[in-house]
Design an enzyme around this catalytic site. Structure first.
Site, PDB file in Angstrom:
ATOM      1  N   ASP A   1      -7.536  -3.963   6.185  1.00 48.53           N
ATOM      2  CA  ASP A   1      -8.455  -3.707   6.164  1.00 48.53           C
ATOM      3  C   ASP A   1      -9.357  -3.331   5.251  1.00 48.53           C
ATOM      4  O   ASP A   1      -8.629  -3.614   3.870  1.00 48.53           O
ATOM      5  CB  ASP A   1      -8.279  -2.252   7.529  1.00 48.53           C
ATOM      6  CG  ASP A   1      -7.717  -1.318   6.407  1.00 48.53           C
ATOM      7  OD1 ASP A   1      -8.124  -1.606   5.442  1.00 48.53           O
ATOM      8  OD2 ASP A   1      -7.666  -0.174   7.586  1.00 48.53           O
TER       9      ASP A   1
ATOM     10  N   GLU B   1       1.071  -1.831   0.040  1.00 50.61           N
ATOM     11  CA  GLU B   1       0.278   0.141   0.256  1.00 50.61           C
ATOM     12  C   GLU B   1       1.309   1.371  -0.223  1.00 50.61           C
ATOM     13  O   GLU B   1      -0.041   2.397  -0.707  1.00 50.61           O
ATOM     14  CB  GLU B   1      -0.892  -0.012   1.422  1.00 50.61           C
ATOM     15  CG  GLU B   1      -2.117   1.181   1.426  1.00 50.61           C
ATOM     16  CD  GLU B   1      -2.583   1.390   2.531  1.00 50.61           C
ATOM     17  OE1 GLU B   1      -3.026   2.048   3.048  1.00 50.61           O
ATOM     18  OE2 GLU B   1      -3.448  -0.214   2.536  1.00 50.61           O
TER      19      GLU B   1
ATOM     20  N   TYR C   1       0.000  -1.931  13.542  1.00 52.68           N
ATOM     21  CA  TYR C   1      -0.508  -1.401  12.747  1.00 52.68           C
ATOM     22  C   TYR C   1      -1.235  -0.066  13.954  1.00 52.68           C
ATOM     23  O   TYR C   1      -2.205  -0.415  14.153  1.00 52.68           O
ATOM     24  CB  TYR C   1      -1.243  -2.135  11.812  1.00 52.68           C
ATOM     25  CG  TYR C   1      -2.178  -1.714  10.793  1.00 52.68           C
ATOM     26  CD1 TYR C   1      -1.661  -1.237  10.158  1.00 52.68           C
ATOM     27  CD2 TYR C   1      -3.567  -1.350  10.760  1.00 52.68           C
ATOM     28  CE1 TYR C   1      -2.545  -0.350   8.674  1.00 52.68           C
ATOM     29  CE2 TYR C   1      -4.417  -0.693  10.227  1.00 52.68           C
ATOM     30  CZ  TYR C   1      -3.591  -0.768   8.988  1.00 52.68           C
ATOM     31  OH  TYR C   1      -4.707   1.078   8.266  1.00 52.68           O
TER      32      TYR C   1
ATOM     33  N   ASP D   1      -2.857  -3.031   3.438  1.00 52.50           N
ATOM     34  CA  ASP D   1      -2.783  -2.764   4.686  1.00 52.50           C
ATOM     35  C   ASP D   1      -4.022  -3.605   4.947  1.00 52.50           C
ATOM     36  O   ASP D   1      -5.212  -4.005   4.536  1.00 52.50           O
ATOM     37  CB  ASP D   1      -3.449  -1.219   5.608  1.00 52.50           C
ATOM     38  CG  ASP D   1      -2.086  -0.307   5.572  1.00 52.50           C
ATOM     39  OD1 ASP D   1      -1.226  -0.685   5.218  1.00 52.50           O
ATOM     40  OD2 ASP D   1      -2.614   0.793   5.583  1.00 52.50           O
TER      41      ASP D   1
END
Length: 716
Positions: free
Chosen positions: A107, A11, A321, A105
């Protein structure tokens, strides 16, 4: 076969470098926008390298705000201006790679932004998923051991698309609809509508209105001071129900005075004394919103400052994170404490010396770990840190240490006393073992007025010889204003601000509030018009000392949009449905249709709503439409001021064009044709200046910037 068997696509550059460092500890070839060795390559995006296109990219007509709704049939993406080069690098690498390892990431947004790139370029190869929760070697090894097929995460990608498109549909369409229709009533500010921003603003507005409308009221209590075995303790009088008002208070001082006389020297006995063994577990490790709230309370740091600091610590491999909404840790990571705690001892984190690495607190719970786990230290040794980084790191480290300390145990004591037929009640706490509380005093709640820090032994029926009473005059207090920290906590726990009988209350609990840990700080900053690029934006909130206060415009905004937008219910419903998409129980198409229906309902409200007329000193009503007012503007081209109707939909009935008025010493120059009453337009042509009536085609000479209306006028 392509040039590369595997392409890792991260990312952000720092994650890409961490992956490359793990794969090739001895180094690898660095290219422009990638790192490679042998048949493996690592590259990266810069966060959201692609974004949804602007309205005008769906048609020239959408350059005008009056043209809405904009409901794309096929969604268009465009690259951010500063990301074009990197996007070319990624496109070239995708053509040469057999397998992509998606390293966004862990999510919804991380899933979206890498999948979007792959679909944008029509990548047809194999795609796998790497979920990185921290950048230290142990966490990376754990992630590489758990690589999965990316197809498993397609519903999560669909949920990301649903969020992205819903925010676009609501923001683009309703900002236009409300702004354009408000302009008809003289508003000049832009009504920026967002599904999370508006209910957040409404919380502050509603709190401020309660404060402004609050009227303090006196009420009275009787406090008893008692003593037994040389220990003094307190208890409050509990009035009989018939003496209380609708707020369960005594407002009439004479009632309290009468009770005081009745008590006199009456004997006091213990009615009931109850002892209950209790224990308090250590507070859970931090999620991002909990950390932001704590750092704002302790140090006054803004939520954005905290996120930026945790991000910096994450990039230095010191913490896991940062954008986490979870306060729990996988059970498998409990073993990591054996290497993390000694490092924290060396860093002199309070309690680390006494921590027991074999202890497993309630924080270690696989059932409660979502896409992320709590923010915890990685066990890497901190180097040089700024004061702010040091404070945030110590908060995170200390909360981790508490998980390995004993529970705080105590006896909760509640008692009632009888005196002259009246009842007094009190409570207290007898500590058995301080446990973790020895190092975390902040977890102790402020004692209530009837709570005692020390108590003698109390037994039912025994007499209390020493006693005294006093009437306490008190005042009701208004609610406190929000700070950035408490507003962020309110967003994360929005269910607390919803009526108990509201069916959306439980949904709000499930979705963990409105907004996400990654966006809440930005929303609060944008409401203060902070950090926004481009044209100046009128703030909806301002910060006075550490408190947030709504501006006049912020209050107007909340009062002039559909009430359904100002409550968290719609956002709760939308977030809940996004979780349903992520779970594969709802289609993206059905969700988008529901959002479009909501947009149509709000457009109808905006067009039918009568906004309070904005009256300003010297304001001139538009002679064309009779609804808007003439707003003064400046032309960079002519270097002159001019006036135009505040309603962008206002045009001449004769020409169908916008009408502009000359500036006459700070006032609009309105000249009408003496023959038909049409507003004259000033024309400059071939160095000649004259005034034209578009309706009867007559023109008038210009004299000193004004039309010569006494002249006969000729035909053009």
């Amino acid at each position: 076969m392509g040039k590369y068997a595997n392409l890792y696509l991260a990312e952000k550059p720092d994650i890409g470098r961490a992956i490359a460092g793990y794969l090739w500890p001895d180094g690898a070839e660095k290219g422009k926008g990638f790192i490679a060795k042998g048949d493996t390559c690592v590259s990266w995006a810069f966060g959201h390298i692609l974004g949804l296109a602007q309205p005008e990219e769906y048609g020239e007509e959408y350059k005008l705000w009056k043209n809405y709704p904009i409901l794309p049939k096929t969604w268009k993406l465009h690259a951010a201006a500063n990301c074009q080069e990197q996007l070319k690098v990624i496109r070239g690498l995708l053509k040469e790679s057999d397998t992509v390892i998606h390293a966004g990431d862990p999510d919804r947004e991380g899933q979206l932004l890498i999948d979007e790139i792959l679909k944008y370029f029509g990548y047809k190869g194999t795609v796998k998923r790497l979920l990185i929760h921290a950048k230290d070697a142990v966490s990376l090894a754990r992630a590489f051991d758990s690589i999965e097929d990316n197809r498993k995460f397609e519903p999560l990608y669909a949920a990301g698309l649903g969020r992205e498109r819903a925010d676009w549909l609501i923001g683009m369409n309703l900002t236009r609809a409300y702004t354009v229709n408000a302009r008809r009533y003289g508003y000049e500010s832009t009504f920026r509508i967002g599904r999370v921003k508006i209910p957040t603003l409404a919380l502050v507005v509603q709190r401020e209105e309660k404060i402004q409308n609050f009227q303090a009221e006196k009420y009275y209590e009787i406090e008893g001071d008692f003593q037994k075995d040389g220990i003094s303790f307190k208890a409050l009088w509990k009035p009989k129900e018939e003496l209380l008002d609708e707020q369960d208070r005594i407002k009439d001082k004479s009632i309290a005075q009468a009770i005081l006389m009745k008590l006199g020297d009456a004997a006091v006995t213990v009615d009931k004394a109850m002892y209950k063994d209790c224990c308090q577990a250590p507070p859970l490790p931090y999620s991002l919103d909990m950390l932001q709230e704590e750092a704002n309370r302790k140090f006054g740091y803004s939520p954005k400052d905290v996120l930026d600091t945790v991000q910096a610590l994450y990039e230095k491999k010191l913490v896991s994170y940062p954008r986490s909404d979870c306060s729990y840790i996988p059970v498998s990571q409990q073993v990591d404490s054996k290497r993390i705690l000694p490092l924290l001892q060396a860093e002199k984190i309070p309690g680390a010396e006494q921590a027991d690495a074999s202890r497993q607190s309630r924080a270690f719970n696989d059932q409660k770990v979502s896409a992320h786990h709590a923010i915890i230290p990685t066990g890497e040794k901190p180097g040089q840190l700024t004061e702010q980084e040091k404070r945030i790191y110590q908060l995170i480290a200390k909360r981790y240490v508490l998980q390995f300390l004993p529970e705080h145990t105590f006896q909760k004591v509640t008692f009632t006393l009888l005196a002259g037929g009246e009842r007094f009640a009190g409570s207290g706490k007898l500590t058995k073992e301080l446990g973790f509380r020895q190092y975390e005093k902040d977890t102790e709640k402020k004692p209530e007025s009837s709570e005692n820090l020390r108590l003698p032994e109390l037994h039912d029926g025994e007499a209390i010889a020493q006693h005294a009473y006093a009437i306490c005059e008190k005042k009701t207090t208004p609610p406190k204003r929000f700070t950035e920290g408490t507003l962020l906590a309110a967003m994360a726990n929005i269910w607390r601000y919803v009526a108990p009988d509201n069916p959306n209350r439980d949904k709000l609990k499930e979705v963990k509030g409105i907004g996400t840990p990654a966006t809440r700080d930005t929303i609060i900053a944008e409401l203060q018009a902070a950090g926004l690029k481009g044209k100046p934006v009128e703030p909806c909130l301002r910060k006075t000392k550490n408190e947030l206060v709504p501006t006049a415009f912020g209050i107007e905004l909340v009062h002039n949009i559909a009430p359904s937008l100002t409550v968290p219910d719609i956002t709760a419903e939308m977030e809940y449905k996004l979780t349903e998409i992520a779970a594969g129980r709802l289609s993206l198409m059905d969700y988008t249709d529901q959002v479009i229906n909501m947009v149509h309902e709000n457009i109808q409200f905006a067009e039918q709503h009568e906004f309070p007329e904005q009256e300003k000193e010297g304001q001139v009503l538009c002679p064309i439409c009779g609804q808007g007012h003439l707003a003064r503007k400046f032309s960079p081209k002519t270097k002159k001021y001019f006036y135009v109707c505040s309603d962008s939909a206002c045009v001449s009935k004769t020409t169908g064009r916008r009408v502009f008025f000359e500036d006459d010493a700070g006032h609009p120059l309105i000249a009408k044709c003496p023959h038909c009453g049409e507003v004259l337009v000033h024309i400059l042509k071939n160095g000649n200046s004259f005034w034209l009536c578009a309706k009867c085609s007559k023109f008038f000479n210009d004299v000193g910037g004004h039309p010569d209306l006494k002249g006969r006028g000729g035909r053009s």
